[in-house]
Design a protein around this motif. Sequence first.
Motif, PDB file in Angstrom:
ATOM      1  N   GLU A 104       0.702  -1.328  -0.073  1.00 35.13           N
ATOM      2  CA  GLU A 104       0.169   0.045   0.138  1.00 35.13           C
ATOM      3  C   GLU A 104       0.960   1.236   0.050  1.00 35.13           C
ATOM      4  OE1 GLU A 104      -3.706  -0.117  -0.318  1.00 35.13           O
ATOM      5  OE2 GLU A 104      -2.549  -1.876  -1.029  1.00 35.13           O
ATOM      6  N   ASP A 105       2.064   1.233   0.743  1.00 33.72           N
ATOM      7  CA  ASP A 105       2.659   2.441   0.725  1.00 33.72           C
ATOM      8  C   ASP A 105       3.199   2.788  -0.925  1.00 33.72           C
ATOM      9  OD1 ASP A 105       4.604   4.413   2.117  1.00 33.72           O
ATOM     10  OD2 ASP A 105       6.106   3.096   1.055  1.00 33.72           O
ATOM     11  N   GLY A 156      -8.481   3.285  -6.449  1.00 37.41           N
ATOM     12  CA  GLY A 156      -7.885   2.103  -5.971  1.00 37.41           C
ATOM     13  C   GLY A 156      -8.838   1.097  -5.880  1.00 37.41           C
ATOM     14  N   HIS A 157      -8.619  -0.029  -6.465  1.00 40.53           N
ATOM     15  CA  HIS A 157      -9.625  -1.369  -6.616  1.00 40.53           C
ATOM     16  C   HIS A 157     -10.833  -1.129  -7.490  1.00 40.53           C
ATOM     17  CE1 HIS A 157      -6.195  -2.504  -3.905  1.00 40.53           C
ATOM     18  NE2 HIS A 157      -6.830  -1.511  -3.171  1.00 40.53           N
ATOM     19  N   ASP A 192      -4.842  -2.583  -8.770  1.00 41.89           N
ATOM     20  CA  ASP A 192      -4.358  -1.774  -7.646  1.00 41.89           C
ATOM     21  C   ASP A 192      -4.673  -0.255  -7.657  1.00 41.89           C
ATOM     22  OD1 ASP A 192      -3.295  -3.833  -6.014  1.00 41.89           O
ATOM     23  OD2 ASP A 192      -1.221  -3.648  -7.010  1.00 41.89           O
ATOM     24  N   VAL A 193      -4.686   0.421  -8.659  1.00 43.54           N
ATOM     25  CA  VAL A 193      -4.829   1.842  -9.177  1.00 43.54           C
ATOM     26  C   VAL A 193      -5.286   1.856 -10.737  1.00 43.54           C
ATOM     27  CG1 VAL A 193      -4.150   3.962  -9.273  1.00 43.54           C
ATOM     28  CG2 VAL A 193      -2.897   2.656  -7.740  1.00 43.54           C
ATOM     29  N   THR A 194      -6.373   2.375 -10.950  1.00 42.12           N
ATOM     30  CA  THR A 194      -7.094   2.588 -12.313  1.00 42.12           C
ATOM     31  C   THR A 194      -6.862   4.206 -12.320  1.00 42.12           C
ATOM     32  OG1 THR A 194      -8.409   0.728 -12.296  1.00 42.12           O
ATOM     33  CG2 THR A 194      -8.727   2.442 -13.880  1.00 42.12           C
ATOM     34  N   GLU A 197      -0.094  -2.062 -11.224  1.00 47.43           N
ATOM     35  CA  GLU A 197       0.056  -3.250 -10.317  1.00 47.43           C
ATOM     36  C   GLU A 197       1.072  -3.201  -9.615  1.00 47.43           C
ATOM     37  OE1 GLU A 197      -2.638  -5.191  -9.461  1.00 47.43           O
ATOM     38  OE2 GLU A 197      -3.968  -5.351 -11.369  1.00 47.43           O
ATOM     39  N   VAL A 198       1.023  -3.750  -8.370  1.00 48.42           N
ATOM     40  CA  VAL A 198       2.478  -3.792  -7.558  1.00 48.42           C
ATOM     41  C   VAL A 198       2.252  -5.196  -7.128  1.00 48.42           C
ATOM     42  CG1 VAL A 198       3.377  -3.224  -5.167  1.00 48.42           C
ATOM     43  CG2 VAL A 198       2.204  -1.379  -6.543  1.00 48.42           C
ATOM     44  N   THR A 199       3.180  -6.303  -7.413  1.00 50.46           N
ATOM     45  CA  THR A 199       3.172  -7.506  -7.170  1.00 50.46           C
ATOM     46  C   THR A 199       3.156  -7.738  -5.557  1.00 50.46           C
ATOM     47  OG1 THR A 199       5.685  -7.624  -6.952  1.00 50.46           O
ATOM     48  CG2 THR A 199       4.684  -8.187  -8.941  1.00 50.46           C
ATOM     49  N   SER A 200       2.414  -8.932  -5.405  1.00 48.63           N
ATOM     50  CA  SER A 200       2.287  -9.443  -3.971  1.00 48.63           C
ATOM     51  C   SER A 200       2.523 -10.947  -3.970  1.00 48.63           C
ATOM     52  CB  SER A 200       0.794  -9.119  -3.765  1.00 48.63           C
ATOM     53  OG  SER A 200      -0.212  -9.397  -4.363  1.00 48.63           O
TER      54      SER A 200
END
Length: 194
Positions: A49-50, A71-72, A92-94, A120-123
């Motif tokens: 999230e950061d 977000g989402h 994650d963000v549009t 997208e930020v990988t998780s």
Amino acid sequence: MTVMAAHEPPRAQHDLLEVFLGLDTPDGYRAELIEGEIAVSPPLSGDHEDLIDLIVDEIRRKSRTRMQCSGHKGLAVPRSDGLFPPNHLIPDVTVAPRDVRLFRGAPSWMEPDGVAMVVEVTSGRAGLDRVDKRYAYAQGGIPLYLLVDRDQESVSLFSEPLRDDYKEVVSAPFGEGLPLPDPFGFELDTGDFI
């Protein structure tokens, strides 16, 4: 978690969409329908999230065009193979130009027309972001896909969607800048990503 595969008969594909849309995921979890499979993800970490916050802050401060970020936000993206059901993705963000007011009045699952970029930020399931989602976003004609790969400590910008992939990719390691083309028109500072 996989409920049904894409090779099921057409009636099963309609059933799959109904099952997906009827899911009651636990609080904080999110479900996506990607290439005929249901993927359920747990709540995201603080580090994840950061990174999103850093990116959204830069987009809002530095873009040549005023942008709105969601977000989402659920996107219903048609598949290039024409198979049903369409992909149902939650980036994650549009990001879209603010003057378009793309999100106002939009349904839970909107079409990607007017989206300028997804992030997208990988998780835990990085392969979904690196491959499956990249192909799906390209199929939807989304002009830019920004992938922040925490495992590889790099950021990549995919552009020029063509059928089921992007023709161009520019990458940089964390700590180096990554140019974002118009309508953004600035260099993304990844110094704080480390």
